[in-house]
Design an enzyme around this catalytic site. Structure first.
Site, PDB file in Angstrom:
ATOM      1  N   GLU A  88     -41.540  43.349  15.810  1.00 59.52           N
ATOM      2  CA  GLU A  88     -41.436  42.508  14.633  1.00 59.52           C
ATOM      3  C   GLU A  88     -42.672  42.669  13.760  1.00 59.52           C
ATOM      4  OE1 GLU A  88     -38.384  39.064  15.919  1.00 59.52           O
ATOM      5  OE2 GLU A  88     -40.404  38.833  16.677  1.00 59.52           O
ATOM      6  N   CYS A 101     -48.734  41.185   9.197  1.00 57.92           N
ATOM      7  CA  CYS A 101     -49.031  41.064  10.620  1.00 57.92           C
ATOM      8  C   CYS A 101     -48.196  42.124  11.322  1.00 57.92           C
ATOM      9  CB  CYS A 101     -48.641  39.653  11.057  1.00 57.92           C
ATOM     10  SG  CYS A 101     -48.757  39.393  12.818  1.00 57.92           S
ATOM     11  N   CYS A 108     -45.378  43.439  25.580  1.00 62.37           N
ATOM     12  CA  CYS A 108     -46.793  43.427  25.942  1.00 62.37           C
ATOM     13  C   CYS A 108     -46.892  43.269  27.452  1.00 62.37           C
ATOM     14  CB  CYS A 108     -47.519  42.264  25.259  1.00 62.37           C
ATOM     15  SG  CYS A 108     -49.300  42.239  25.609  1.00 62.37           S
ATOM     16  N   CYS A 112     -49.543  36.828  29.108  1.00 60.98           N
ATOM     17  CA  CYS A 112     -50.100  35.490  28.842  1.00 60.98           C
ATOM     18  C   CYS A 112     -48.974  34.470  28.918  1.00 60.98           C
ATOM     19  CB  CYS A 112     -50.783  35.450  27.478  1.00 60.98           C
ATOM     20  SG  CYS A 112     -52.093  36.686  27.344  1.00 60.98           S
ATOM     21  N   CYS A 115     -47.156  32.910  25.671  1.00 67.14           N
ATOM     22  CA  CYS A 115     -46.836  33.797  24.556  1.00 67.14           C
ATOM     23  C   CYS A 115     -45.438  34.391  24.709  1.00 67.14           C
ATOM     24  CB  CYS A 115     -47.880  34.917  24.501  1.00 67.14           C
ATOM     25  SG  CYS A 115     -47.451  36.267  23.384  1.00 67.14           S
ATOM     26  N   GLY A 159     -47.797  42.855  21.100  1.00 63.95           N
ATOM     27  CA  GLY A 159     -48.603  43.853  21.790  1.00 63.95           C
ATOM     28  C   GLY A 159     -50.088  43.574  21.774  1.00 63.95           C
ATOM     29  N   GLU A 160     -50.783  44.304  22.627  1.00 61.00           N
ATOM     30  CA  GLU A 160     -52.232  44.169  22.740  1.00 61.00           C
ATOM     31  C   GLU A 160     -52.856  45.434  22.126  1.00 61.00           C
ATOM     32  OE1 GLU A 160     -54.772  42.208  23.365  1.00 61.00           O
ATOM     33  OE2 GLU A 160     -56.032  43.988  23.193  1.00 61.00           O
ATOM     34  N   SER A 189     -56.814  41.702  16.846  1.00 61.68           N
ATOM     35  CA  SER A 189     -56.898  40.551  17.733  1.00 61.68           C
ATOM     36  C   SER A 189     -56.671  41.046  19.155  1.00 61.68           C
ATOM     37  CB  SER A 189     -55.823  39.529  17.333  1.00 61.68           C
ATOM     38  OG  SER A 189     -55.820  38.440  18.222  1.00 61.68           O
ATOM     39  N   SER A 212     -58.952  36.459  21.536  1.00 60.67           N
ATOM     40  CA  SER A 212     -58.101  35.317  21.888  1.00 60.67           C
ATOM     41  C   SER A 212     -58.656  34.695  23.162  1.00 60.67           C
ATOM     42  CB  SER A 212     -56.663  35.798  22.112  1.00 60.67           C
ATOM     43  OG  SER A 212     -56.166  36.343  20.917  1.00 60.67           O
ATOM     44  N   LEU A 213     -59.413  33.640  23.002  1.00 65.14           N
ATOM     45  CA  LEU A 213     -60.143  33.068  24.128  1.00 65.14           C
ATOM     46  C   LEU A 213     -59.300  32.020  24.874  1.00 65.14           C
ATOM     47  CD1 LEU A 213     -62.970  33.850  25.018  1.00 65.14           C
ATOM     48  CD2 LEU A 213     -63.832  31.838  23.803  1.00 65.14           C
ATOM     49  N   CYS A 331     -47.631  32.846  15.227  1.00 67.12           N
ATOM     50  CA  CYS A 331     -48.345  33.510  16.325  1.00 67.12           C
ATOM     51  C   CYS A 331     -47.661  33.283  17.657  1.00 67.12           C
ATOM     52  CB  CYS A 331     -49.736  32.925  16.480  1.00 67.12           C
ATOM     53  SG  CYS A 331     -50.699  33.048  15.014  1.00 67.12           S
TER      54      CYS A 331
HETATM   55  N1  SAH Z   1     -52.366  40.631  21.938  1.00 68.29           N
HETATM   56  C1  SAH Z   1     -53.270  40.202  20.947  1.00 68.29           C
HETATM   57  C2  SAH Z   1     -52.649  40.087  19.573  1.00 68.29           C
HETATM   58  C3  SAH Z   1     -51.278  39.484  19.452  1.00 68.29           C
HETATM   59  S1  SAH Z   1     -51.102  37.761  19.723  1.00 68.29           S
HETATM   60  C4  SAH Z   1     -53.931  38.909  21.338  1.00 68.29           C
HETATM   61  O1  SAH Z   1     -53.457  38.270  22.272  1.00 68.29           O
HETATM   62  O2  SAH Z   1     -54.929  38.563  20.735  1.00 68.29           O
HETATM   63  C5  SAH Z   1     -51.771  37.016  18.264  1.00 68.29           C
HETATM   64  C6  SAH Z   1     -52.388  35.643  18.516  1.00 68.29           C
HETATM   65  O3  SAH Z   1     -51.382  34.663  18.798  1.00 68.29           O
HETATM   66  C7  SAH Z   1     -53.341  35.622  19.711  1.00 68.29           C
HETATM   67  O4  SAH Z   1     -54.505  34.897  19.390  1.00 68.29           O
HETATM   68  C8  SAH Z   1     -52.509  34.895  20.741  1.00 68.29           C
HETATM   69  O5  SAH Z   1     -53.291  34.338  21.741  1.00 68.29           O
HETATM   70  C9  SAH Z   1     -51.815  33.868  19.890  1.00 68.29           C
HETATM   71  N2  SAH Z   1     -50.667  33.241  20.528  1.00 68.29           N
HETATM   72  C10 SAH Z   1     -49.865  33.753  21.481  1.00 68.29           C
HETATM   73  N3  SAH Z   1     -48.908  32.875  21.812  1.00 68.29           N
HETATM   74  C11 SAH Z   1     -49.104  31.789  21.035  1.00 68.29           C
HETATM   75  C12 SAH Z   1     -48.423  30.560  20.901  1.00 68.29           C
HETATM   76  N4  SAH Z   1     -47.328  30.278  21.617  1.00 68.29           N
HETATM   77  N5  SAH Z   1     -48.898  29.673  20.008  1.00 68.29           N
HETATM   78  C13 SAH Z   1     -49.983  29.963  19.249  1.00 68.29           C
HETATM   79  N6  SAH Z   1     -50.654  31.114  19.322  1.00 68.29           N
HETATM   80  C14 SAH Z   1     -50.234  32.019  20.213  1.00 68.29           C
HETATM   81 FE1  SF4 Z   2     -49.901  40.108  24.835  1.00 70.51          FE
HETATM   82 FE2  SF4 Z   2     -51.447  38.825  23.059  1.00 70.51          FE
HETATM   83 FE3  SF4 Z   2     -49.149  37.760  23.912  1.00 70.51          FE
HETATM   84 FE4  SF4 Z   2     -51.194  37.897  25.578  1.00 70.51          FE
HETATM   85  S1  SF4 Z   2     -51.098  36.701  23.681  1.00 70.51           S
HETATM   86  S2  SF4 Z   2     -49.071  38.439  26.065  1.00 70.51           S
HETATM   87  S3  SF4 Z   2     -52.088  39.823  24.952  1.00 70.51           S
HETATM   88  S4  SF4 Z   2     -49.362  39.615  22.727  1.00 70.51           S
END
Ligand code: SAH
Ligand code: SF4
Length: 358
Positions: A88, A101, A108, A112, A115, A159-160, A189, A212-213, A331
Site C-alpha cells: 500500500e 508514504c 514485514c 510487532c 502493527c 515493511g522495515e 522509519s 520506532s521506540l 500508521c
Molecule cells: N517498519 C518501520 C516503518 C513502518 S511502520 C517502523 O516500524 O518504523 C510506521 C510507523 O507506524 C512506525 O513508527 C510504527 O511503529 C507505527 N505503527 C505501527 N502500528 C501502529 C499502530 N497500530 N498505531 C500507530 N502506529 C503504529
Molecule cells: Fe514491521 Fe514496522 Fe510494523 Fe514492526 S511496526 S511489524 S517493523 S512495519
C-alpha cells in the site's frame, strides 16, 4: 521488477535504432506519470506498440483499489504485482507540500504485536524500482489533483526499510537524481535494526532517521517489538548516538501511545531519559486499533499529559496528526488486502496483546 529498475543506458539500448532524443523523451514521460508505454502518446504509434511488448518497460504495480478520506486529501492505493505481492502507498495532499508514504516490503518479518503489517507476516522485499514507482504514481496523482508538489517521502508504509536497506537506499538515490527530491526530504522509519542504523551513519545520502521506540525499557519493548530481543535498547541507543555524532542530524523517536501500556508518567520519564541526551524529537501517535491487537490508543487528554510530561523534562514532542483513519491508511494499519490473501499471507499475531500494566 519495475521499469524504474532500468538505468538510462539500459533504456537507450532498448531504443537502439531510434533517434537519440527518444531516450530523453521516454525517460521524462516515465517520471511524470504512472502510465503504460502504450499510453505515452508523444511517441509514434508503431514504436509504442513495439515497446509495449518489452517486459523490461512494464510497470510493476497495478492499482487494485483506491480509497480516499479527508475529503480526498488522503489517498491510499492497494498495489498488486504480477507475482501476487501486495503493498500500500498513501498520498497525503497539502496545499503547499505533499507527502507520500511508501512501502519497502510486501508484509514485514518483524512481527510487532500492535502493527497490522506485522500481523500479516513477510511476503518479499521490493526492488528499488518498485519503490520509485510508488513515488512516481503519487507525484503524478498529486499533480492531477492540484496538490502542492510532492516534496516529502516517508518510509512508513509496509515493511522495515532497514531490513531492505540496499534497495531502499538505491530508491532514495534515484528519486534524488530523477525526481529532484533530496535525501533531506526523505524519512526512513526503522523499528531499530542496529546494523542498518550503523550503515546510515556512514552513508553519503543524508536521510532523516525516525526510530520506532514505543517502549524505553527492555522488558516492555521485548513484548511490543520482538526485534528488541536481538538489538536491545542499550545497543540501539549506542547506534543512535553514533549516527548523531557522524551525521549531526537530529533523530526522532516514534511512540505509539497505548492506553495503560506505555502512556504512564513512568513511561514518559523513561523515554525522556533516552531522548534528552540525544537531543531527539518525539512523535506521539495515539495507537490505531488493528484486528490482532484490540487495545485502545491513549485518549486526547492522556496524549496531552504525556506530551507535557516530556516537555517538563526538556524533550520536545509533537502529536502526529492522524490522516486517513477511516480508510485504514494511518500508521500501522497497512495490511494490503488481508482479507484476500496473496503473498504475505495472513497469520495469527505471534505476540498476544499484553495485559495493561498496573
Ligand atoms: N517498519 C518501520 C516503518 C513502518 S511502520 C517502523 O516500524 O518504523 C510506521 C510507523 O507506524 C512506525 O513508527 C510504527 O511503529 C507505527 N505503527 C505501527 N502500528 C501502529 C499502530 N497500530 N498505531 C500507530 N502506529 C503504529
Ligand atoms: Fe514491521 Fe514496522 Fe510494523 Fe514492526 S511496526 S511489524 S517493523 S512495519
Amino acid at each position: 521488477m519495475s521499469r524504474f529498475d532500468l538505468s538510462r543506458d539500459e533504456l537507450a539500448a532498448l531504443l537502439e535504432g531510434e533517434p537519440s532524443y527518444r531516450v530523453e523523451q521516454l525517460w521524462r514521460a516515465f517520471h511524470l506519470e504512472h502510465l503504460d508505454v502504450s499510453e505515452v502518446t508523444t511517441l509514434p504509434r508503431p514504436l509504442r506498440q513495439r515497446l509495449a511488448l518489452e517486459p523490461a518497460l512494464a510497470l510493476a504495480w497495478r492499482v487494485a483499489r483506491e480509497s480516499t478520506s479527508d475529503g480526498g486529501a488522503t489517498r491510499k492505493w492497494l498495489l498488486e504485482a504480477d507475482d501476487g505481492a501486495r503493498v500500500e502507498t498513501v498520498l497525503m495532499g497539502y496545499r503547499r507540500r505533499t507527502t507520500v508514504c511508501v512501502s519497502s516490503q510486501a508484509g514485514c518479518a518483524m512481527g510487532c504485536s500492535f502493527c497490522a503489517t506485522g500481523q500479516l507476516g513477510f511476503g518479499r522485499h521490493l526492488s528499488s524500482g518498485e519503490i520509485v514507482e510508488q513515488v512516481v504514481l503519487a507525484a503524478g496523482e498529486a499533480a492531477r489533483a492540484g496538490f502542492g508538489r510532492l516534496g516529502n517521502i516517508v518510509f512508513m508504509g509496509m515493511g522495515e526499510p532497514l531490513a531492505n536497506a540496499a534497495n531502499v537506499l538505491g530508491a532514495v538515490a534515484r528519486v534524488n537524481r530523477d525526481l529532484g527530491i533530496g535525501a533531506r526530504s526523505v524519512t526512513l522509519s526503522t523499528v531499530g535494526v542496529v546494523p542498518g542504523i550503523e550503515r546510515l551513519a556512514t552513508e553519503p545520502l543524508q536521510v532523516n532517521l525516525a526510530v520506532s521506540l514505543h517502549a524505553a525499557n527492555d522488558e516492555l519493548r521485548d513484548r511490543l517489538v520482538p526485534i528488541n530481543r536481538r538489538y536491545p535498547l542499550g545497543r540501539l541507543m549506542e547506534a543512535c548516538r553514533r549516527y548523531r555524532e557522524a551525521t549531526r542530524r537530529r533523530i526522532s523517536f516514534e511512540w505509539a501511545l497505548i492506553a495503560g501500556v506505555n502512556d504512564r508518567p513512568v513511561d514518559a520519564a523513561e523515554l525522556a531519559a533516552l531522548a534528552r541526551p540525544l537531543g531527539a524529537h518525539v512523535n506521539l501517535i495515539p495507537l490505531n486499533p488493528t484486528p490482532g491487537y484490540p487495545v485502545a490508543g491513549t485518549d486526547a487528554a492522556g496524549v496531552a499529559a504525556f506530551r507535557d510530561a516530556l516537555s517538563e523534562r526538556g524533550v520536545n514532542a509533537t502529536v502526529r496528526h492522524t490522516r486517513g483513519r477511516e480508510v485504514d491508511a494511518a500508521c500501522g494499519q497497512l495490511a494490503a488486502g488481508m482479507e484476500v490473501g496473496g503473498l504475505g499471507r495472513r497469520r495469527p499475531a505471534r505476540v498476544a496483546a499484553p495485559a495493561p500494566l498496573a
